[in-house]
Structures are given as C-alpha cells and as structure tokens.
Design an enzyme around this catalytic site. Sequence first.
Site, PDB file in Angstrom:
ATOM      1  N   HIS A 117       1.185  -8.493   5.225  1.00 47.33           N
ATOM      2  CA  HIS A 117      -0.144  -9.086   5.046  1.00 47.33           C
ATOM      3  C   HIS A 117      -0.045 -10.572   5.429  1.00 47.33           C
ATOM      4  CE1 HIS A 117      -3.569 -10.684   2.705  1.00 47.33           C
ATOM      5  NE2 HIS A 117      -4.029  -9.451   2.640  1.00 47.33           N
ATOM      6  N   ASP A 194       6.618  -8.591  -2.019  1.00 47.70           N
ATOM      7  CA  ASP A 194       5.167  -8.654  -2.162  1.00 47.70           C
ATOM      8  C   ASP A 194       4.726  -7.292  -2.710  1.00 47.70           C
ATOM      9  OD1 ASP A 194       2.457  -8.337  -1.811  1.00 47.70           O
ATOM     10  OD2 ASP A 194       2.399  -9.070   0.253  1.00 47.70           O
ATOM     11  N   GLN A 197       0.387  -4.169  -3.315  1.00 49.49           N
ATOM     12  CA  GLN A 197      -0.121  -2.793  -3.162  1.00 49.49           C
ATOM     13  C   GLN A 197       0.742  -1.778  -3.904  1.00 49.49           C
ATOM     14  OE1 GLN A 197      -2.935  -1.967  -1.940  1.00 49.49           O
ATOM     15  NE2 GLN A 197      -3.495  -3.902  -0.969  1.00 49.49           N
ATOM     16  N   LYS A 220      -5.955  -5.946  -8.241  1.00 51.72           N
ATOM     17  CA  LYS A 220      -5.648  -4.676  -7.564  1.00 51.72           C
ATOM     18  C   LYS A 220      -5.083  -3.656  -8.555  1.00 51.72           C
ATOM     19  CE  LYS A 220      -4.625  -6.959  -3.169  1.00 51.72           C
ATOM     20  NZ  LYS A 220      -5.771  -6.653  -2.321  1.00 51.72           N
ATOM     21  N   CYS A 358      -6.254  -8.136   7.218  1.00 46.74           N
ATOM     22  CA  CYS A 358      -5.326  -9.278   7.083  1.00 46.74           C
ATOM     23  C   CYS A 358      -3.929  -8.917   7.577  1.00 46.74           C
ATOM     24  CB  CYS A 358      -5.259  -9.792   5.644  1.00 46.74           C
ATOM     25  SG  CYS A 358      -6.778 -10.504   5.071  1.00 46.74           S
TER      26      CYS A 358
HETATM   27  N1  PLP Z   1      -0.118  -8.752   0.071  1.00 44.93           N
HETATM   28  C1  PLP Z   1      -0.655  -7.538   0.291  1.00 44.93           C
HETATM   29  C2  PLP Z   1       0.219  -6.421   0.756  1.00 44.93           C
HETATM   30  C3  PLP Z   1      -2.017  -7.339   0.074  1.00 44.93           C
HETATM   31  O1  PLP Z   1      -2.564  -6.134   0.304  1.00 44.93           O
HETATM   32  C4  PLP Z   1      -2.812  -8.428  -0.355  1.00 44.93           C
HETATM   33  C5  PLP Z   1      -4.271  -8.261  -0.522  1.00 44.93           C
HETATM   34  O2  PLP Z   1      -4.890  -7.403   0.037  1.00 44.93           O
HETATM   35  C6  PLP Z   1      -2.193  -9.656  -0.589  1.00 44.93           C
HETATM   36  C7  PLP Z   1      -0.846  -9.780  -0.366  1.00 44.93           C
HETATM   37  C8  PLP Z   1      -2.981 -10.827  -1.082  1.00 44.93           C
HETATM   38  O3  PLP Z   1      -3.449 -10.572  -2.363  1.00 44.93           O
HETATM   39  P1  PLP Z   1      -4.506 -11.543  -3.063  1.00 44.93           P
HETATM   40  O4  PLP Z   1      -5.644 -11.711  -2.092  1.00 44.93           O
HETATM   41  O5  PLP Z   1      -4.890 -10.824  -4.305  1.00 44.93           O
HETATM   42  O6  PLP Z   1      -3.801 -12.825  -3.326  1.00 44.93           O
END
Ligand code: PLP
Length: 400
Positions: A117, A194, A197, A220, A358
């Site tokens: 992401h 990270d 998900q 999430k 993203c």
């Molecule tokens: N990393 C992953 C794999 C994500 O799917 C997301 C959000 O969709 C993020 C990071 C960023 O999360 P947040 O926008 O809640 O900070």
Amino acid sequence: MNRNDFPILDQQINGQPLVYFDNAATTQKPEVVIQALADYYRSINSNIHRGVHYLSQKATQEFEIARQTIQHFINAPSHQEVIFTRGTTESINLIASSFGHTFLHENDEVLISEMEHHANIVPWQMICDEKKAKLVVAAFDETGTLDMNDFQQKLSPKTKIVAISHVSNTLGTINPIKQIIELAHAQGTPVMIDGAQAVSHLKVDVQDLDCDFYCFSGHKMYAPMGIGVMYGKAQWLNAMPPYQGGGEMIKNVTFEKTTYNELPFKFEAGTPAVGDVIGLKTAINYINSIGIENIAQCENELLQYATQQLQNIDGVTIIGTAEHKTSIISFIMKDIHHYDAGFIIDKMGVAVRTGHHCTQPIMDKLKITGTIRASFAFYNTREEIDQLVRAIFKTKEMLS
Ligand code: PLP
C-alpha cells in the site's frame, strides 16, 4: 452471522438492501462500539494522565485497560510496547522517521515488496531520500504471490529494515511473514509488518511471529476511525527518538534541555483519542466474543463462493489468485472501465471499491488502471454475493 449487531447494514441504498463489500477500506461498526463511544462522551469524557479529579482518573483507567486489551489481543510481552497512533499510516510514518533517523545511513537499503500500500512505500521513500539510502523492492508473481527467491536475493547485509504487508489490500495475498522474519533475523535485520488487512481476519501473535514492529488501524477491525496501533519491541523503541514533541512524551522540560518519558508515552505526544481507544477495546472484545477463527472460517467460505461465481462469468478476470488469501477479491471486466462498473454496481445497491486501491505500482506492473474490489466481512452472506453477480451481469448488459 451477527449481522444484526451492525445497524448501518439495515438500510436500502438506491432502492435495494445495502450490500456492503468495501470492508477492506473500512468495516462497519457494531452497536456495542457505537454505544461505547457515546457512553464515554456521556459519562467519563476527560483528559487523561494528569488529572487528580474523578473523571480524569476514570478515563485514564479505561484508556490503560484498553492498552492491555490490545496487548493481549496481539500477545505483546508488555503493554509498554503498545503505542496508540491515528492508524497504520501514522504507525508506519513513525517507524520510518524515528527508526530511519537513527539507523539508516547512506547506501543502506530498505526492503519492501511490489504489493505494498502507498502507506508502506512513501514514508520509506521519504526517509531514503533524506538519508541517501535505497528502497529495494521484492517482486510478486502472476498469481500475486510474493516471489521468495527474489526476496532472498534482495535481502542483503545492506538491508537495514524489511517493511512488508501481512496481507495485500488489493490482491488479498497472505504473505509468509514468519518465514520472512526468520530470514531477515538470520542476518540481524529487523522486520516491520503492515497488518492493516490482517488483524480482523487472522490470529496475530507478535511473539510467535517475532516481528520487531506490527502496525494496524482500528477502523478496519470494527473500531472507530482515527485510532491505530504501533507495536514495537522495547529494545527498538528505547533506542529510537520520539516522533513528535509535546505534552505527555516528556519527563522534564527546561529551555536548555528536555528529557523524555518512558514507554509507551515517549511516542504519544499530545492528547490522545481516548474515546476511540475505548471504542477499539470494545471492538476487540467483540471480535473475541465471536472468535477470530470463526470469523476467518466464515470469511473464507464467502471468498471461496465468490471466487467460484466470478471465475465462471465470461469477461471477468480475477486479479490475485494466490493460494493463501483473505476475503478480498479484485477483478476486471473486459472492455469495461472499473469506474463505470462500480457506478452501475452501486446503483444495484452493492458497495464495491474501484481504482488503484492506493497500490499504483501493482496496477503499473499488471498494466491495468484499476480493479473492482469486493472485500468481505463475517457479516456478509452468500445471497449478497449473488446480488453482486447479478449486478455484474447487468453491467455487462449495459456496457459491453
Ligand atoms: N496498509 C494497508 C495494507 C492498507 O490496506 C491500508 C488502508 O487501506 C493502509 C496501510 C493504511 O491504513 P490507514 O488509512 O487506516 O492508515
């Protein structure tokens, strides 16, 4: 399964019962979480840690109980290693900035993957630019599975940190993070995961994984927006400088010199989102009451069913067919733009996400501009997937 716990789902959109398949972007909130937030503001709202009055002490107590709930949820050794942030993005920025300023030097490398992401690309790019270090990217194959040969080739003594997603938000791939951590640790390199998900779908045990950092977002996983977590091993957190300066993160301040608070407060400058932290605690208790294994099983069944249905539709191609996946299914439709498809699917009451999610580098690699993504939570049903299938046929009929 427990669908009635989510009041928002009980409504019509465009004259159809709402089908919410955008859970990878954010999940809906159960009544208990909504209630916990309202109760906090109705009865104990107060600033924490520095107050002697009753409400401040009560709010502080609830806030720290929440930290312990999260500690146990991810099996962190200590509550001091659980840092509250605004979400995964802020957690990663914190690590990239604080770890990077201390441990990254010219010609060092940061190893990520092609399926990250943007939140796990850009913060590393920024610190690499500043430190004249290099961002190195491990590839994934045609199924969306991480290429472990490529990963191992790119992991080198120059790699100062590996930063990788547990689960891809676009492909649904579950990465072999335990193996990745073992490989990196074998040469003394720390690993940041990270987990945005992953936490609402898989059991996460940071001690079993032995990861050095693990980041996730509350929204999430059925909790409010604006609250997240950064877990870090104390040995790293103690060696890293604060990310932001301000109240709470200090021990003593004079104009000449400031000394910093102990963990976790060193990384929690300013007034935290107390109500949201309590909401996160409530969401975790809610997940525990259902059982993460039951959630995973239910979502996996939905994924299998949706995969069977979609792969039989002429002109639909599923993007991301790795062997190990969570309940995310991305697809494209022949000669139909993902945005147009999303528009019609929405008109039929089904909320899917369209675009690059993203993850622009994934789109570039696959030479597509975007996908249509349906992501399931345990409250979704097979009948809802049937509604999506009908919407896809309607889209074909109207746009092909
Ligand atoms: N990393 C992953 C794999 C994500 O799917 C997301 C959000 O969709 C993020 C990071 C960023 O999360 P947040 O926008 O809640 O900070």
